[in-house]
Design a protein around this motif. Structure first.
Motif, PDB file in Angstrom:
ATOM      1  N   ASP A  57       0.672  -1.203  -0.106  1.00 27.41           N
ATOM      2  CA  ASP A  57      -0.104   0.091   0.209  1.00 27.41           C
ATOM      3  C   ASP A  57       0.963   1.408  -0.027  1.00 27.41           C
ATOM      4  OD1 ASP A  57      -2.156  -1.408  -0.022  1.00 27.41           O
ATOM      5  OD2 ASP A  57      -2.541  -1.417   2.116  1.00 27.41           O
ATOM      6  N   SER A  58       1.910   1.259   0.798  1.00 22.28           N
ATOM      7  CA  SER A  58       2.694   2.459   0.953  1.00 22.28           C
ATOM      8  C   SER A  58       3.652   2.606  -0.409  1.00 22.28           C
ATOM      9  CB  SER A  58       3.984   1.854   2.043  1.00 22.28           C
ATOM     10  OG  SER A  58       4.744   2.968   2.130  1.00 22.28           O
ATOM     11  N   ARG A  59       3.804   1.776  -1.165  1.00 26.41           N
ATOM     12  CA  ARG A  59       4.257   1.882  -2.573  1.00 26.41           C
ATOM     13  C   ARG A  59       3.257   2.365  -3.453  1.00 26.41           C
ATOM     14  NH1 ARG A  59       6.906  -3.632  -1.735  1.00 26.41           N
ATOM     15  NH2 ARG A  59       4.879  -4.578  -2.758  1.00 26.41           N
ATOM     16  N   LYS A  60       2.227   1.760  -3.467  1.00 24.73           N
ATOM     17  CA  LYS A  60       1.143   2.328  -4.252  1.00 24.73           C
ATOM     18  C   LYS A  60       0.881   4.058  -4.016  1.00 24.73           C
ATOM     19  CE  LYS A  60      -1.120  -1.830  -5.490  1.00 24.73           C
ATOM     20  NZ  LYS A  60      -2.054  -2.927  -4.588  1.00 24.73           N
ATOM     21  N   ASN A  61       0.871   4.248  -2.546  1.00 28.89           N
ATOM     22  CA  ASN A  61       0.307   5.655  -2.285  1.00 28.89           C
ATOM     23  C   ASN A  61       1.528   6.367  -2.922  1.00 28.89           C
ATOM     24  OD1 ASN A  61      -1.992   4.915  -1.167  1.00 28.89           O
ATOM     25  ND2 ASN A  61      -1.084   4.723   1.095  1.00 28.89           N
ATOM     26  N   PHE A  62       2.767   6.207  -2.671  1.00 28.06           N
ATOM     27  CA  PHE A  62       3.906   6.791  -3.076  1.00 28.06           C
ATOM     28  C   PHE A  62       3.938   7.260  -4.718  1.00 28.06           C
ATOM     29  CE2 PHE A  62       8.577   6.711  -4.226  1.00 28.06           C
ATOM     30  CZ  PHE A  62       8.969   7.826  -3.817  1.00 28.06           C
ATOM     31  N   VAL A  63       3.431   6.120  -5.490  1.00 28.29           N
ATOM     32  CA  VAL A  63       3.548   6.286  -6.885  1.00 28.29           C
ATOM     33  C   VAL A  63       2.259   7.298  -7.476  1.00 28.29           C
ATOM     34  CG1 VAL A  63       3.469   5.414  -9.104  1.00 28.29           C
ATOM     35  CG2 VAL A  63       5.009   4.341  -7.385  1.00 28.29           C
ATOM     36  N   GLN A  64       1.369   6.877  -6.684  1.00 25.12           N
ATOM     37  CA  GLN A  64      -0.035   7.629  -7.207  1.00 25.12           C
ATOM     38  C   GLN A  64       0.236   9.105  -6.879  1.00 25.12           C
ATOM     39  OE1 GLN A  64      -3.047   5.458  -4.940  1.00 25.12           O
ATOM     40  NE2 GLN A  64      -3.266   4.057  -6.493  1.00 25.12           N
ATOM     41  N   VAL A  99      16.326  -8.652   1.636  1.00 24.49           N
ATOM     42  CA  VAL A  99      15.818  -8.938   0.136  1.00 24.49           C
ATOM     43  C   VAL A  99      14.596  -8.066  -0.295  1.00 24.49           C
ATOM     44  CG1 VAL A  99      15.463 -10.727  -1.634  1.00 24.49           C
ATOM     45  CG2 VAL A  99      17.058 -10.887   0.185  1.00 24.49           C
ATOM     46  N   GLU A 100      13.757  -8.056   0.749  1.00 24.45           N
ATOM     47  CA  GLU A 100      12.425  -7.384   0.414  1.00 24.45           C
ATOM     48  C   GLU A 100      12.711  -5.873   0.004  1.00 24.45           C
ATOM     49  OE1 GLU A 100       9.195  -8.268   0.241  1.00 24.45           O
ATOM     50  OE2 GLU A 100       9.699 -10.428   0.708  1.00 24.45           O
ATOM     51  N   THR A 101      13.801  -5.336   1.068  1.00 21.58           N
ATOM     52  CA  THR A 101      14.205  -4.021   1.014  1.00 21.58           C
ATOM     53  C   THR A 101      14.832  -3.589  -0.656  1.00 21.58           C
ATOM     54  OG1 THR A 101      13.955  -3.653   3.279  1.00 21.58           O
ATOM     55  CG2 THR A 101      15.010  -1.915   2.151  1.00 21.58           C
ATOM     56  N   ASN A 102      15.995  -4.162  -0.546  1.00 15.91           N
ATOM     57  CA  ASN A 102      17.210  -3.862  -1.305  1.00 15.91           C
ATOM     58  C   ASN A 102      16.598  -4.365  -2.899  1.00 15.91           C
ATOM     59  OD1 ASN A 102      18.370  -3.328   0.926  1.00 15.91           O
ATOM     60  ND2 ASN A 102      20.249  -4.166   0.416  1.00 15.91           N
ATOM     61  N   LEU A 103      16.060  -5.550  -3.061  1.00 10.02           N
ATOM     62  CA  LEU A 103      15.498  -6.041  -4.454  1.00 10.02           C
ATOM     63  C   LEU A 103      14.074  -6.234  -4.492  1.00 10.02           C
ATOM     64  CD1 LEU A 103      16.651  -7.319  -6.925  1.00 10.02           C
ATOM     65  CD2 LEU A 103      16.936  -9.409  -5.691  1.00 10.02           C
ATOM     66  N   PHE A 104      13.494  -6.610  -3.989  1.00 11.47           N
ATOM     67  CA  PHE A 104      11.713  -6.684  -4.090  1.00 11.47           C
ATOM     68  C   PHE A 104      11.251  -5.228  -4.142  1.00 11.47           C
ATOM     69  CE2 PHE A 104      11.737 -11.343  -2.633  1.00 11.47           C
ATOM     70  CZ  PHE A 104      12.554 -11.733  -3.736  1.00 11.47           C
ATOM     71  N   GLY A 105      11.767  -4.403  -3.104  1.00  9.12           N
ATOM     72  CA  GLY A 105      10.905  -3.360  -3.252  1.00  9.12           C
ATOM     73  C   GLY A 105      11.369  -2.380  -4.359  1.00  9.12           C
ATOM     74  N   ALA A 106      12.441  -2.335  -4.885  1.00  6.24           N
ATOM     75  CA  ALA A 106      12.745  -1.864  -6.052  1.00  6.24           C
ATOM     76  C   ALA A 106      11.876  -2.235  -7.283  1.00  6.24           C
ATOM     77  CB  ALA A 106      14.312  -1.833  -6.370  1.00  6.24           C
ATOM     78  N   ALA A 107      11.959  -3.617  -7.313  1.00  6.66           N
ATOM     79  CA  ALA A 107      11.340  -4.264  -8.456  1.00  6.66           C
ATOM     80  C   ALA A 107       9.848  -3.859  -8.536  1.00  6.66           C
ATOM     81  CB  ALA A 107      11.404  -5.791  -8.587  1.00  6.66           C
ATOM     82  N   GLU A 108       8.995  -3.974  -7.351  1.00  2.00           N
ATOM     83  CA  GLU A 108       7.877  -3.749  -7.351  1.00  2.00           C
ATOM     84  C   GLU A 108       7.351  -2.213  -7.335  1.00  2.00           C
ATOM     85  OE1 GLU A 108       6.650  -7.075  -7.678  1.00  2.00           O
ATOM     86  OE2 GLU A 108       5.113  -6.152  -6.645  1.00  2.00           O
ATOM     87  N   LEU A 109       8.344  -1.230  -6.835  1.00  2.00           N
ATOM     88  CA  LEU A 109       8.115   0.092  -7.435  1.00  2.00           C
ATOM     89  C   LEU A 109       8.241   0.367  -8.946  1.00  2.00           C
ATOM     90  CD1 LEU A 109       9.918   2.042  -4.488  1.00  2.00           C
ATOM     91  CD2 LEU A 109       7.490   2.341  -5.458  1.00  2.00           C
ATOM     92  N   THR A 110       9.009  -0.427  -9.653  1.00  2.00           N
ATOM     93  CA  THR A 110       9.321  -0.352 -11.021  1.00  2.00           C
ATOM     94  C   THR A 110       8.055  -0.607 -11.648  1.00  2.00           C
ATOM     95  OG1 THR A 110      11.595  -0.584 -10.540  1.00  2.00           O
ATOM     96  CG2 THR A 110      10.854  -0.865 -12.835  1.00  2.00           C
ATOM     97  N   LYS A 111       7.483  -1.575 -11.129  1.00  2.00           N
ATOM     98  CA  LYS A 111       6.232  -2.305 -11.818  1.00  2.00           C
ATOM     99  C   LYS A 111       5.253  -1.395 -11.965  1.00  2.00           C
ATOM    100  CE  LYS A 111       6.431  -7.181 -10.725  1.00  2.00           C
ATOM    101  NZ  LYS A 111       5.612  -8.057  -9.875  1.00  2.00           N
ATOM    102  N   LEU A 112       5.210  -0.300 -10.755  1.00  2.00           N
ATOM    103  CA  LEU A 112       4.087   0.569 -10.634  1.00  2.00           C
ATOM    104  C   LEU A 112       4.424   1.890 -11.811  1.00  2.00           C
ATOM    105  CD1 LEU A 112       3.751   0.579  -6.861  1.00  2.00           C
ATOM    106  CD2 LEU A 112       2.274  -0.403  -8.382  1.00  2.00           C
ATOM    107  N   VAL A 113       5.592   2.144 -11.985  1.00  2.00           N
ATOM    108  CA  VAL A 113       5.816   3.191 -12.748  1.00  2.00           C
ATOM    109  C   VAL A 113       5.819   3.029 -14.496  1.00  2.00           C
ATOM    110  CG1 VAL A 113       6.916   4.668 -11.190  1.00  2.00           C
ATOM    111  CG2 VAL A 113       8.372   3.339 -12.573  1.00  2.00           C
ATOM    112  N   LEU A 114       5.973   1.656 -14.582  1.00  2.00           N
ATOM    113  CA  LEU A 114       6.343   1.332 -16.046  1.00  2.00           C
ATOM    114  C   LEU A 114       5.132   1.498 -16.933  1.00  2.00           C
ATOM    115  CD1 LEU A 114       8.669  -1.865 -16.003  1.00  2.00           C
ATOM    116  CD2 LEU A 114       9.134   0.462 -16.620  1.00  2.00           C
ATOM    117  N   PRO A 115       3.929   1.363 -16.545  1.00  2.00           N
ATOM    118  CA  PRO A 115       2.908   1.624 -17.469  1.00  2.00           C
ATOM    119  C   PRO A 115       2.751   3.015 -17.899  1.00  2.00           C
ATOM    120  CG  PRO A 115       2.113   0.031 -15.648  1.00  2.00           C
ATOM    121  CD  PRO A 115       3.414   0.654 -15.270  1.00  2.00           C
TER     122      PRO A 115
END
Ligand SMILES: NC(=O)c1ccc[n+]([C@@H]2O[C@H](COP(=O)([O-])OP(=O)(O)OC[C@H]3O[C@@H](n4cnc5c(N)ncnc54)[C@H](OP(=O)(O)O)[C@@H]3O)[C@@H](O)[C@H]2O)c1
Length: 273
Positions: A57-64, A99-115
Motif C-alpha cells: 500500500d505504501s508503494r502504491k500511495n507513493f507512486v499515485q 531482500v524485500e528492501t534492497n531488491l523486491f522493493g525496487a522491483a515492485e516500485l518499478t512495476k508501478l511506474v512502467l505503465p
C-alpha cells in the motif's frame, strides 16, 4: 516549461537525501520517500512522502502521489541497507527483510511506474546498487547477494523495456559517507551467537574498516551528482561509478574472478589473524 519529475526512495539520509536536494535545485519535481518522513529535506519542488518500500500500500500511495505530474521521468531505487554477519549465523528472517528492501522493493516500485513511462515513450529506472554488486567480502554475504541480484535484474529489465524507449541503469557507489556503514557494521554483533567462532574475523574486519573508513570515502553529495548523470545522460550507460578506482575494482572482480577471490581470501585471513 514542464518540470521533470523524479521519484527517489530512501530520501531521509545519505545519498537519497543529497540527491533530493540536488534534483530540486535543478528545478525538478521530487517525490521523496522514506519511513522517517520528517528527515526528508524540505524545499521548493520537494514532496516528502512516507514510504516503506517493503509495503504494498505504501508503494502504491507513493507512486499515485507522483502520477498527478505531467510526466514520470525517473525512478531512483535507492533505499537499502546492509545486514552483515557470517553466513552461518545471520537469520533467514533478517535476510528476507533485506531482500524485500534492497531488491523486491525496487522491483515492485518499478512495476508501478512502467505503465505510465511506456505510455509516455520515455522514462528511466536508476538502480542504486554497489561495488558490492560486482565484488564481495567476508561478512557481507547476503548484502552482496541483494546487490548482485539488483544488477542482473536491472540488466534484464533494460533488454525488455528498450523497445518502448525506456532504460534501466545501475549506479555502483563505493564506500560513501552516510549512515550505511554504521548500520551495516552495527548489525554484525546483533547477528552473531555469543561464542561465535568468527570472533577474530569480525574484530579484525571492524578494525580495518575503522582505520580506512571515512577518510577515503566519497561524500553523499558526490554520489548525488552521479545519480543525476545516470538520470539525465542523453546516451545512458549500463553502469555508473564515482571514481576511476571504483571502476577498476569492479572490473578486476568481473574480469579476473580468480585473482579477486584470492585477494579477498588473503584479506579475510589477515583480518582473522
Ligand atoms: N554508503 C555506502 O558506502 C554505500 C556503498 C554502496 C552502496 N550503497 C547503497 O546506496 C543506497 C543508499 O545508502 P546510503 O549510503 O545513503 O545509506 P543511508 O544513509 O543509511 O540511507 C539509506 C536510506 O534507505 C532508506 N530505507 C531503508 N529501508 C527502507 C524501507 N524499507 N523503505 C523506505 N526507505 C528505506 C532509509 O530511510 P528510512 O530509514 O527513513 O526509511 C534511508 O533514507 C543503499 O541502497 C546502499 O545499499 C551505499
Amino acid at each position: 516549461m514542464i518540470k521533470k519529475t523524479v521519484l527517489i526512495t530512501g530520501a531521509s539520509s545519505g545519498m537519497g537525501y543529497a540527491a533530493t536536494q540536488l534534483f530540486a535545485q535543478q528545478g525538478w519535481q521530487v517525490y521523496a520517500g522514506a519511513r522517517r518522513v520528517n528527515n526528508i529535506p524540505v524545499g521548493t519542488g520537494i514532496h516528502p512522502l512516507s514510504l516503506d518500500v517493503t509495503d504494498d500500500d505504501s508503494r502504491k500511495n507513493f507512486v499515485q502521489a507522483a502520477e498527478k505530474e505531467a510526466t514520470l521521468d525517473v525512478l531512483i531505487n535507492n533505499a537499502g541497507y546492509g545486514e552483515y554477519g557470517p553466513l552461518e549465523e545471520v537469520s533467514l528472517e533478517k535476510v528476507r527483510r533485506q531482500v524485500e528492501t534492497n531488491l523486491f522493493g525496487a522491483a515492485e516500485l518499478t512495476k508501478l511506474v512502467l505503465p505510465r513511462m511506456r505510455h509516455q515513450h520515455t522514462g528511466r529506472i536508476v538502480n542504486i546498487s554497489s561495488l558490492g554488486g560486482d565484488m564481495y567480502s567476508a561478512l557481507g554475504g547476503w548484502y552482496h547477494v541483494t546487490k548482485h541480484g539488483l544488477n542482473v535484474w536491472s540488466d534484464v529489465l533494460d533488454t525488455e523495456i528498450r523497445q518502448f524507449g525506456l532504460r534501466s541503469v545501475v549506479v555502483e557507489p563505493g564506500g560513501t559517507q552516510s549512515s550505511w556503514s554504521d548500520i551495516a557494521m552495527g548489525s554484525i554483533e546483533k547477528n552473531v551467537v555469543p561464542d561465535t567462532p568468527y570472533r577474530s574475523l569480525i574484530d579484525g574486519t571492524l578494525s580495518v574498516i575503522q582505520r580506512v573508513g571515512s577518510h577515503s570515502a566519497a561524500t553523499s553529495a558526490d554520489l548525488a551528482k552521479v545519480f543525476y548523470r545516470a538520470a539525465t545522460d542523453h546516451k545512458p550507460k549500463r553502469r555508473y561509478y564515482f571514481s576511476f578506482s571504483d571502476r577498476m575494482m569492479s572490473r578486476l572482480a568481473r574480469v579476473h574472478p580468480g585473482i579477486f577471490h584470492q585477494l579477498i581470501i588473503s584479506m579475510a585471513a589477515r583480518a582473522a589473524r
